[in-house]
Design an enzyme around this catalytic site. Structure first.
Site, PDB file in Angstrom:
ATOM      1  N   HIS A 146      56.093   4.788 -35.329  1.00 43.51           N
ATOM      2  CA  HIS A 146      56.855   3.525 -35.114  1.00 43.51           C
ATOM      3  C   HIS A 146      56.388   2.860 -36.412  1.00 43.51           C
ATOM      4  O   HIS A 146      56.210   2.198 -37.290  1.00 43.51           O
ATOM      5  CB  HIS A 146      56.836   2.233 -34.489  1.00 43.51           C
ATOM      6  N   ASP A 186      60.964  10.714 -28.021  1.00 44.07           N
ATOM      7  CA  ASP A 186      61.028   9.004 -27.899  1.00 44.07           C
ATOM      8  C   ASP A 186      62.150   8.656 -27.769  1.00 44.07           C
ATOM      9  O   ASP A 186      62.814   9.409 -28.628  1.00 44.07           O
ATOM     10  CB  ASP A 186      59.596   8.192 -28.215  1.00 44.07           C
ATOM     11  N   HIS A 188      63.323   6.143 -28.709  1.00 42.59           N
ATOM     12  CA  HIS A 188      63.626   5.673 -30.144  1.00 42.59           C
ATOM     13  C   HIS A 188      63.422   6.425 -31.968  1.00 42.59           C
ATOM     14  O   HIS A 188      62.257   7.586 -31.645  1.00 42.59           O
ATOM     15  CB  HIS A 188      62.785   4.211 -29.941  1.00 42.59           C
ATOM     16  N   ASP A 279      60.328   7.052 -22.705  1.00 43.07           N
ATOM     17  CA  ASP A 279      61.947   6.185 -22.572  1.00 43.07           C
ATOM     18  C   ASP A 279      62.969   6.800 -22.515  1.00 43.07           C
ATOM     19  O   ASP A 279      63.847   5.583 -21.751  1.00 43.07           O
ATOM     20  CB  ASP A 279      61.009   5.098 -23.574  1.00 43.07           C
TER      21      ASP A 279
END
Length: 618
Positions: A146, A186, A188, A279
């Site tokens: 990110h 991931d 996200h 996650d």
């Protein structure tokens, strides 16, 4: 660099493993609980040690990145900030700086940990690229995917994977790494990695993530499937955005088989780097998905067939200590060519997974006139999609939809208050295509007959504009109608007499951006009850912005329906949880054209009407 290996043991594959407890120094400054904490990598290391994994690997010490490595993808200001943030001179300002960033904390150990995390991924990637190691896993934190070029974000300080990829391509060209596949599993979206290689055809970036139409973190449109790169990089950016949570092994493996693996085969990477967040694992408190350790092992195993097995995994997210440890252990078994962990992939994917795959196929075909390495994707997917089964007894691809013939006999008035007030724009939803200002074409309705009648009416409802951006129009708010009647307000609506079948197709395109469903979203039962309920919130479209069908009365005995947000969403707009924002120029122009061509207002009056709706407080 000290290198240790298991004593007297024969290693089938030389697998690198990197862990350094110094990365645990990055922690919340006040000791409060945070999901991204040192226990994440400690738990993984303890699990691997208990299973005797490090003794079978080449264990590497961490190594700090050099500033020149970081500057290949980050700005000088950002590098300087992270480098110095843990120093005494920032003691009084550190918390204030962190509070201005998106989901970031900082302490006295943050700088060292960030440099070690980035440098460690460089270290393992270089060893694998050189052939010293067959593959490797870097157990690092803080995570990285990110971290924007100029700003820390989402628990991430430096983009570790992007730094390593840039290092191989630009600083060690003699290693012969000319094409890198970055796989980000991931939960996200890897927003930063996408931006850093947006125009670079040497990097094929693939991200599968929970998206929910831009409402799931990082809560923007960057992770949508239409974001495919630009210029020389057009076609080298692939997003698979889940419409919902709970996606599990079957969903991920369907995407692997029908999108990622065909494209990887065509691309022919020299090395694969995985942004290995866990996650999406079952039990993760942030992810809400259901991938098992077995699922991760199969995904990794399938990738081992490419790049001669040269694969680097770098830890990203994952916040359930048990699931993250078990998932990493399952991946290490694959790297070491051990017997895989037990599991099964008998379940079918969700129907929404099929929609995402199909939508991706359509999006990919849009760029086929460009000379990209993904030009064969549509043909590959056409074959694969015909075999894709669907979860929970939903219809399979190609199943007939008898509901269409039934709903084609029922007429409704669809009342538009936004860009669809302009007939030319609305016809995109019926006939397909796009008008000036739209960033992507519409697929159109199955029934492409034009509206049987068009008329205008005003209604006592509040028009307003919200959201940061949309897939169709880009940055800027879009129109919403408050579902509650309020005689203090007047909204202009254009009414199109279409069939209930066509209304379902418009609903779908407004909310899901696909072109077919196996069952109606709004059927005759809903039509019969909506007059009493005044509104019907469609569960199947609950994550779309326009899932609330509102009844506005009748015209010539025909029901008038519109689609807007729910009352609860209006409350979030009022509280600031959802942003209110004026529409972008291209979107505003469609509203003006609709009002003027519909002979409702002059151009100046239309501008004033839109301005008031976009500036007046809710």
């Amino acid at each position: 660099m000290e290198v240790k290996s298991g004593e007297g043991r024969t290693i089938k594959r030389r697998v690198g493993l990197l862990y350094d407890e110094r990365m645990c120094k990055h922690n919340t400054p006040d000791g409060d609980y945070h999901p991204e904490n040192p226990n994440r990598i400690k738990a993984i290391w303890n699990k691997l040690q208990a299973a005797g994994i490090p003794q079978r690997c080449v264990v590497l010490n961490a190594k700090e990145a050099k500033d020149k490595n970081l500057l290949s993808v980050h700005t000088e200001n950002h590098v300087n900030l992270i480098k110095n943030i843990s120093s005494k001179q920032f003691d009084s300002r550190r918390d204030r700086i962190a509070s201005k960033l998106n989901s970031i904390y900082l302490n006295e150990g943050s700088s060292e940990a960030a440099y070690l995390a980035a440098g460690s991924v460089i270290e393992v990637a270089e060893r694998v690229a050189e052939g010293e190691l067959n593959s490797a896993f870097a157990i690092v934190r803080p995570p990285g995917h990110h971290a924007e070029p100029d700003e820390a974000m989402g628990f991430c300080l430096y983009n570790n994977v992007a730094v390593a990829a840039s290092f191989l391509l630009n600083e060690r060209p003699e290693l012969g790494i000319n094409k890198i596949l970055i796989v980000d599993w991931d939960v996200h979206h890897g927003n930063s990695t996408q931006k850093m290689f947006w125009k670079d055809p040497r990097v094929l970036f693939f991200s599968v993530h929970r998206h929910e139409f831009g409402t799931f973190y990082p809560a923007n449109d960057d992770g949508f499937y239409t974001m495919i790169g630009e210029g020389p990089g057009l076609g080298y950016n692939i997003n698979v955005p889940w419409e919902n949570g709970r996606c599990g092994d079957a969903d991920y493996l369907a995407v692997w088989d029908h999108i990622l693996l065909p494209v990887a085969k065509d691309f022919g990477p020299d090395i694969i780097i995985i942004s290995a967040g866990f996650d999406a694992a079952a039990g993760d408190p942030l992810g809400g998905c259901r991938v098992t350790p077995y699922g991760y092992s199969v995904m990794l195993k399938k990738l081992m067939d490419f790049a001669q097995g040269k694969i680097v995994l770098a830890l990203e997210g994952g916040y359930n200590l048990g699931s993250i440890s078990n998932s990493v252990f399952a991946c290490m078994n694959v790297l070491l060519e051990d017997k895989p962990v037990a599991g099964s992939s008998e379940a079918y994917p969700f129907e929404s997974t099929w929609r995402v795959i199909q939508a991706h196929m359509i999006s990919s075909s849009d760029s086929e006139d460009e000379d990209t390495k993904v030009e064969t994707l549509e043909a590959v997917l056409q074959v694969a999609l015909s075999k894709l089964k669907v979860d929970d007894g939903h219809a399979e691809l190609g199943t007939a939809t008898p509901w269409r013939s039934e709903l084609s006999k029922v007429d409704v008035f669809y009342a538009s208050f936004g860009s669809n007030m302009w007939k030319s724009r609305f016809l995109c939803y019926i006939e397909g295509g796009q008008v000036e200002g739209m960033q992507k074409p519409c697929s159109g309705s199955k029934d492409r007959n034009p509206p049987k009648e068009i008329l205008w009416k005003t209604f006592p409802h509040r028009l307003f504009f919200g959201r940061d951006s949309s897939h169709t129009w880009g940055p800027g708010g879009v129109a919403f109608l408050n579902p509650e009647c309020d005689c203090r307000h007047k909204a202009y609506l254009c009414l199109y007499r279409i069939t209930l079948e066509q209304f379902n197709d418009v609903l779908l395109q407004e909310n899901v951006y696909s072109d077919d469903v196996s069952s109606p979203l709004f059927d005759t039962n809903d039509l019969n009850s909506v007059a009493n309920k005044k509104a019907v919130s469609l569960e199947a479209l609950k994550n779309g912005w326009y899932h609330n069908v509102v009844y506005l009365g009748k015209e010539h005995g025909i029901p008038i329906l519109t689609m807007t947000c729910s009352l609860s969403a209006v409350g979030k707009f009022k509280s600031g949880e959802f942003p209110l924002r004026a529409p972008a120029p291209a979107y505003t122009n469609t509203l003006i054209k609709g009002l003027v061509e519909g002979k409702q207002l002059s151009e100046e009056e239309a501008k004033a009407y839109i301005h008031e709706a976009s500036t007046k407080r809710l």
